[in-house]
Design a protein around this motif. Structure first.
Motif, PDB file in Angstrom:
ATOM      1  N   MET A  96       2.554  11.638  -8.147  1.00  0.00           N
ATOM      2  CA  MET A  96       2.017  10.799  -7.085  1.00  0.00           C
ATOM      3  C   MET A  96       2.076  11.556  -5.768  1.00  0.00           C
ATOM      4  N   SER A  97       1.105  11.295  -4.946  1.00  0.00           N
ATOM      5  CA  SER A  97       1.090  11.924  -3.633  1.00  0.00           C
ATOM      6  C   SER A  97       1.910  11.094  -2.648  1.00  0.00           C
ATOM      7  N   ILE A  98       2.125  11.645  -1.483  1.00  0.00           N
ATOM      8  CA  ILE A  98       2.878  10.934  -0.438  1.00  0.00           C
ATOM      9  C   ILE A  98       2.158   9.648  -0.048  1.00  0.00           C
ATOM     10  N   THR A  99       0.849   9.716   0.028  1.00  0.00           N
ATOM     11  CA  THR A  99       0.078   8.535   0.407  1.00  0.00           C
ATOM     12  C   THR A  99       0.234   7.428  -0.635  1.00  0.00           C
ATOM     13  N   GLN A 100       0.208   7.787  -1.904  1.00  0.00           N
ATOM     14  CA  GLN A 100       0.374   6.793  -2.961  1.00  0.00           C
ATOM     15  C   GLN A 100       1.764   6.174  -2.926  1.00  0.00           C
ATOM     16  N   TYR A 101       2.793   6.998  -2.685  1.00  0.00           N
ATOM     17  CA  TYR A 101       4.142   6.455  -2.544  1.00  0.00           C
ATOM     18  C   TYR A 101       4.221   5.487  -1.373  1.00  0.00           C
ATOM     19  N   HIS A 102       3.597   5.861  -0.269  1.00  0.00           N
ATOM     20  CA  HIS A 102       3.618   4.996   0.909  1.00  0.00           C
ATOM     21  C   HIS A 102       2.920   3.657   0.619  1.00  0.00           C
ATOM     22  N   LEU A 103       1.789   3.712  -0.043  1.00  0.00           N
ATOM     23  CA  LEU A 103       1.079   2.473  -0.372  1.00  0.00           C
ATOM     24  C   LEU A 103       1.908   1.602  -1.316  1.00  0.00           C
ATOM     25  N   LEU A 104       2.573   2.225  -2.280  1.00  0.00           N
ATOM     26  CA  LEU A 104       3.428   1.479  -3.199  1.00  0.00           C
ATOM     27  C   LEU A 104       4.614   0.855  -2.458  1.00  0.00           C
ATOM     28  N   ASP A 105       5.248   1.624  -1.567  1.00  0.00           N
ATOM     29  CA  ASP A 105       6.364   1.089  -0.781  1.00  0.00           C
ATOM     30  C   ASP A 105       5.914  -0.041   0.137  1.00  0.00           C
ATOM     31  N   THR A 106       4.732   0.095   0.717  1.00  0.00           N
ATOM     32  CA  THR A 106       4.196  -0.957   1.580  1.00  0.00           C
ATOM     33  C   THR A 106       3.952  -2.228   0.771  1.00  0.00           C
ATOM     34  N   TYR A 107       3.395  -2.078  -0.422  1.00  0.00           N
ATOM     35  CA  TYR A 107       3.146  -3.226  -1.294  1.00  0.00           C
ATOM     36  C   TYR A 107       4.462  -3.923  -1.661  1.00  0.00           C
ATOM     37  N   ARG A 108       5.463  -3.136  -2.052  1.00  0.00           N
ATOM     38  CA  ARG A 108       6.767  -3.707  -2.411  1.00  0.00           C
ATOM     39  C   ARG A 108       7.407  -4.426  -1.229  1.00  0.00           C
ATOM     40  N   ALA A 109       7.316  -3.826  -0.054  1.00  0.00           N
ATOM     41  CA  ALA A 109       7.897  -4.445   1.140  1.00  0.00           C
ATOM     42  C   ALA A 109       7.202  -5.764   1.444  1.00  0.00           C
ATOM     43  N   ARG A 110       5.894  -5.791   1.306  1.00  0.00           N
ATOM     44  CA  ARG A 110       5.151  -7.031   1.557  1.00  0.00           C
ATOM     45  C   ARG A 110       5.547  -8.116   0.558  1.00  0.00           C
ATOM     46  N   GLN A 111       5.727  -7.726  -0.714  1.00  0.00           N
ATOM     47  CA  GLN A 111       6.119  -8.687  -1.744  1.00  0.00           C
ATOM     48  C   GLN A 111       7.518  -9.258  -1.494  1.00  0.00           C
ATOM     49  N   LEU A 112       8.409  -8.426  -0.942  1.00  0.00           N
ATOM     50  CA  LEU A 112       9.777  -8.852  -0.688  1.00  0.00           C
ATOM     51  C   LEU A 112       9.975  -9.440   0.713  1.00  0.00           C
ATOM     52  N   GLY A 113       8.919  -9.450   1.512  1.00  0.00           N
ATOM     53  CA  GLY A 113       9.008  -9.994   2.865  1.00  0.00           C
ATOM     54  C   GLY A 113       9.759  -9.088   3.827  1.00  0.00           C
ATOM     55  N   GLU A 114       9.817  -7.801   3.552  1.00  0.00           N
ATOM     56  CA  GLU A 114      10.498  -6.839   4.402  1.00  0.00           C
ATOM     57  C   GLU A 114       9.484  -6.129   5.301  1.00  0.00           C
ATOM     58  N   PRO A 115       9.952  -5.495   6.376  1.00  0.00           N
ATOM     59  CA  PRO A 115       9.020  -4.744   7.224  1.00  0.00           C
ATOM     60  C   PRO A 115       8.476  -3.524   6.482  1.00  0.00           C
ATOM     61  N   ALA A 116       7.263  -3.154   6.791  1.00  0.00           N
ATOM     62  CA  ALA A 116       6.619  -2.017   6.136  1.00  0.00           C
ATOM     63  C   ALA A 116       7.282  -0.716   6.582  1.00  0.00           C
ATOM     64  N   PRO A 117       7.378   0.260   5.686  1.00  0.00           N
ATOM     65  CA  PRO A 117       7.950   1.555   6.062  1.00  0.00           C
ATOM     66  C   PRO A 117       7.003   2.315   6.981  1.00  0.00           C
TER      67      PRO A 117
END
Length: 71
Positions: free
Chosen positions: A1-22
């Motif tokens: 996975m590229s850095i961009t894909q990791y970032h998008l995945l982390d952003t998705y997880r944060a949104r699902q958990l109600g946390e601030p985006a990285p």
């Protein structure tokens, strides 16, 4: 996975958990460079070396050597 894909995945997880985006990749690169430079200058002062202009002074000595006196 590229850095961009990791970032998008982390952003998705944060949104699902109600946390601030990285932060986006590379958002703090200049801050890291500044802190690294400050740390280098600090270490130079602690060890008794000049903190500013070391590279320029070294290049100047290399490009414009002074004749050595023969006493």
């Amino acid at each position: 996975m590229s850095i961009t894909q990791y970032h998008l995945l982390d952003t998705y997880r944060a949104r699902q958990l109600g946390e601030p985006a990285p932060p986006a990749p590379g958002a703090h690169d200049w801050q890291v460079v500044r802190e690294w430079r400050d740390h280098r200058q600090f270490r130079a002062v602690v060890t008794g070396r000049p903190a500013h202009g070391r590279l320029r002074r070294a290049l100047s000595r290399w490009l414009h050597p002074h004749p050595r006196s023969t006493c």
